[in-house]
Design a protein around this motif. Structure first.
Motif, PDB file in Angstrom:
ATOM      1  N   LYS A 155      48.342  69.527 -27.394  1.00 49.67           N
ATOM      2  CA  LYS A 155      47.219  70.047 -28.171  1.00 49.67           C
ATOM      3  C   LYS A 155      46.555  68.916 -28.983  1.00 49.67           C
ATOM      4  O   LYS A 155      45.334  68.798 -29.038  1.00 49.67           O
ATOM      5  N   GLU A 156      47.393  68.082 -29.593  1.00 51.98           N
ATOM      6  CA  GLU A 156      46.882  66.947 -30.377  1.00 51.98           C
ATOM      7  C   GLU A 156      46.150  65.950 -29.479  1.00 51.98           C
ATOM      8  O   GLU A 156      45.115  65.407 -29.860  1.00 51.98           O
ATOM      9  N   ASP A 157      46.682  65.749 -28.289  1.00 54.96           N
ATOM     10  CA  ASP A 157      46.060  64.828 -27.333  1.00 54.96           C
ATOM     11  C   ASP A 157      44.679  65.332 -26.916  1.00 54.96           C
ATOM     12  O   ASP A 157      43.716  64.572 -26.855  1.00 54.96           O
ATOM     13  N   ALA A 158      44.562  66.620 -26.643  1.00 53.47           N
ATOM     14  CA  ALA A 158      43.267  67.199 -26.257  1.00 53.47           C
ATOM     15  C   ALA A 158      42.264  67.090 -27.401  1.00 53.47           C
ATOM     16  O   ALA A 158      41.077  66.764 -27.179  1.00 53.47           O
ATOM     17  N   ALA A 159      42.717  67.341 -28.630  1.00 55.27           N
ATOM     18  CA  ALA A 159      41.825  67.239 -29.791  1.00 55.27           C
ATOM     19  C   ALA A 159      41.351  65.800 -29.984  1.00 55.27           C
ATOM     20  O   ALA A 159      40.172  65.560 -30.288  1.00 55.27           O
ATOM     21  N   TYR A 160      42.268  64.858 -29.779  1.00 56.78           N
ATOM     22  CA  TYR A 160      41.909  63.446 -29.910  1.00 56.78           C
ATOM     23  C   TYR A 160      40.843  63.056 -28.883  1.00 56.78           C
ATOM     24  O   TYR A 160      39.855  62.418 -29.213  1.00 56.78           O
ATOM     25  N   LYS A 161      41.057  63.449 -27.647  1.00 56.18           N
ATOM     26  CA  LYS A 161      40.103  63.090 -26.596  1.00 56.18           C
ATOM     27  C   LYS A 161      38.729  63.687 -26.856  1.00 56.18           C
ATOM     28  O   LYS A 161      37.699  63.033 -26.650  1.00 56.18           O
ATOM     29  N   GLN A 163      37.511  64.447 -29.843  1.00 57.25           N
ATOM     30  CA  GLN A 163      36.971  63.738 -30.999  1.00 57.25           C
ATOM     31  C   GLN A 163      36.432  62.364 -30.583  1.00 57.25           C
ATOM     32  O   GLN A 163      35.368  61.943 -31.024  1.00 57.25           O
ATOM     33  N   MET A 164      37.161  61.683 -29.707  1.00 58.05           N
ATOM     34  CA  MET A 164      36.711  60.362 -29.249  1.00 58.05           C
ATOM     35  C   MET A 164      35.416  60.469 -28.443  1.00 58.05           C
ATOM     36  O   MET A 164      34.523  59.630 -28.579  1.00 58.05           O
ATOM     37  N   GLU A 165      35.294  61.492 -27.617  1.00 64.18           N
ATOM     38  CA  GLU A 165      34.059  61.685 -26.852  1.00 64.18           C
ATOM     39  C   GLU A 165      32.883  61.924 -27.784  1.00 64.18           C
ATOM     40  O   GLU A 165      31.794  61.390 -27.567  1.00 64.18           O
ATOM     41  N   GLN A 166      33.092  62.739 -28.812  1.00 62.61           N
ATOM     42  CA  GLN A 166      32.020  63.009 -29.773  1.00 62.61           C
ATOM     43  C   GLN A 166      31.622  61.737 -30.511  1.00 62.61           C
ATOM     44  O   GLN A 166      30.432  61.474 -30.717  1.00 62.61           O
ATOM     45  N   LYS A 167      32.607  60.947 -30.908  1.00 56.33           N
ATOM     46  CA  LYS A 167      32.315  59.696 -31.620  1.00 56.33           C
ATOM     47  C   LYS A 167      31.550  58.729 -30.719  1.00 56.33           C
ATOM     48  O   LYS A 167      30.592  58.086 -31.142  1.00 56.33           O
ATOM     49  N   LYS A 168      31.990  58.599 -29.466  1.00 53.10           N
ATOM     50  CA  LYS A 168      31.309  57.692 -28.539  1.00 53.10           C
ATOM     51  C   LYS A 168      29.873  58.138 -28.298  1.00 53.10           C
ATOM     52  O   LYS A 168      28.963  57.313 -28.240  1.00 53.10           O
ATOM     53  N   LYS A 169      29.660  59.453 -28.189  1.00 55.71           N
ATOM     54  CA  LYS A 169      28.302  59.966 -27.995  1.00 55.71           C
ATOM     55  C   LYS A 169      27.453  59.668 -29.233  1.00 55.71           C
ATOM     56  O   LYS A 169      26.294  59.266 -29.123  1.00 55.71           O
ATOM     57  N   ALA A 170      28.024  59.867 -30.414  1.00 59.03           N
ATOM     58  CA  ALA A 170      27.294  59.587 -31.659  1.00 59.03           C
ATOM     59  C   ALA A 170      26.950  58.098 -31.754  1.00 59.03           C
ATOM     60  O   ALA A 170      25.839  57.734 -32.169  1.00 59.03           O
ATOM     61  N   ILE A 171      27.875  57.231 -31.356  1.00 58.44           N
ATOM     62  CA  ILE A 171      27.617  55.787 -31.387  1.00 58.44           C
ATOM     63  C   ILE A 171      26.516  55.424 -30.399  1.00 58.44           C
ATOM     64  O   ILE A 171      25.605  54.655 -30.718  1.00 58.44           O
ATOM     65  N   ASP A 172      26.575  55.995 -29.204  1.00 62.70           N
ATOM     66  CA  ASP A 172      25.527  55.722 -28.205  1.00 62.70           C
ATOM     67  C   ASP A 172      24.165  56.202 -28.688  1.00 62.70           C
ATOM     68  O   ASP A 172      23.155  55.516 -28.505  1.00 62.70           O
ATOM     69  N   ASP A 173      24.125  57.379 -29.323  1.00 63.49           N
ATOM     70  CA  ASP A 173      22.860  57.884 -29.859  1.00 63.49           C
ATOM     71  C   ASP A 173      22.329  56.976 -30.966  1.00 63.49           C
ATOM     72  O   ASP A 173      21.125  56.715 -31.046  1.00 63.49           O
TER      73      ASP A 173
END
Length: 196
Positions: A155-161, A163-173
């Motif tokens: 569950k923690e691993d899925a939440a991390y992944k 969160q990382m996708e959201q952060k990467k998208k925010a950085i790209d934007d």
């Protein structure tokens, strides 16, 4: 064979001497021609119906000298189009230069703020990644924890992944916003030193 080599050597020497003699005379001829051309006036281009384009328009820059002299106001008069006369020394007003400089600095500040925002997001992303690596390292080092906490770790691993996708998208934007700001500044005429 020796006779052939000697004959070839003599022939090569003669040809080299003839070539050198011709190059000197060619240089002299070029100098003479240049001197003759410098004394003659340059022929003006003659335009006829044959060499004018039939479908395109001819573009001219500026007004003819006689029209330019007639349209220049004298003694503080305003021109016929109602605009104000330019400064006598041709310098732009100091206020205009200051406002342009201020605009450029504003663009630079906007771009720098966006770059700082991207940098902060990247630092946060690196911190989350470091925390995740520590957690997974502890999880995989402890057999007991793997045995009892397998579902919690998944569950923690899925939440991390996620969160990382959201952060990467925010950085790209945010990076795209930097590019957009730089392009807007370029279109506004801001020098490259203020855009980078």
């Amino acid at each position: 064979m020796k006779r052939f080599n000697i004959g070839l050597l003599i022939l090569t020497g003669l040809l080299a001497g003839v070539a050198a003699a011709q190059s000197d005379s060619l240089a002299d001829a070029a100098r003479k021609h240049k001197q003759q051309q410098s004394g003659k006036p340059v022929a003006a281009k003659v335009y006829t119906n044959d060499n004018l384009p039939a479908t395109e328009t001819i573009s001219t820059v500026g007004a003819p000298a006689s029209d330019a002299a007639a349209s220049t106001p004298t003694d503080g008069q305003t021109p016929a189009d109602g605009s104000t006369p330019a400064a006598k020394d041709g310098a732009k007003p100091a206020d205009e230069t200051k406002t342009r400089q201020k605009t450029w600095e504003d663009w630079r500040d906007k771009i720098q703020k966006q770059k700082a925002s991207v940098e902060q997001m990247q630092k946060e992303n690196e911190e989350i990644d470091r925390q995740y690596k520590l957690t997974t390292g502890n999880y995989y080092n402890s057999a007991q924890q793997r045995l009892y906490d397998g579902a919690a770790m998944a569950k923690e691993d899925a939440a991390y992944k996620q969160q990382m996708e959201q952060k990467k998208k925010a950085i790209d934007d945010a990076k795209q916003k930097i590019d957009d700001l730089q392009e807007e500044a370029r279109r506004a005429g801001v020098p490259s030193g203020y855009r980078d």
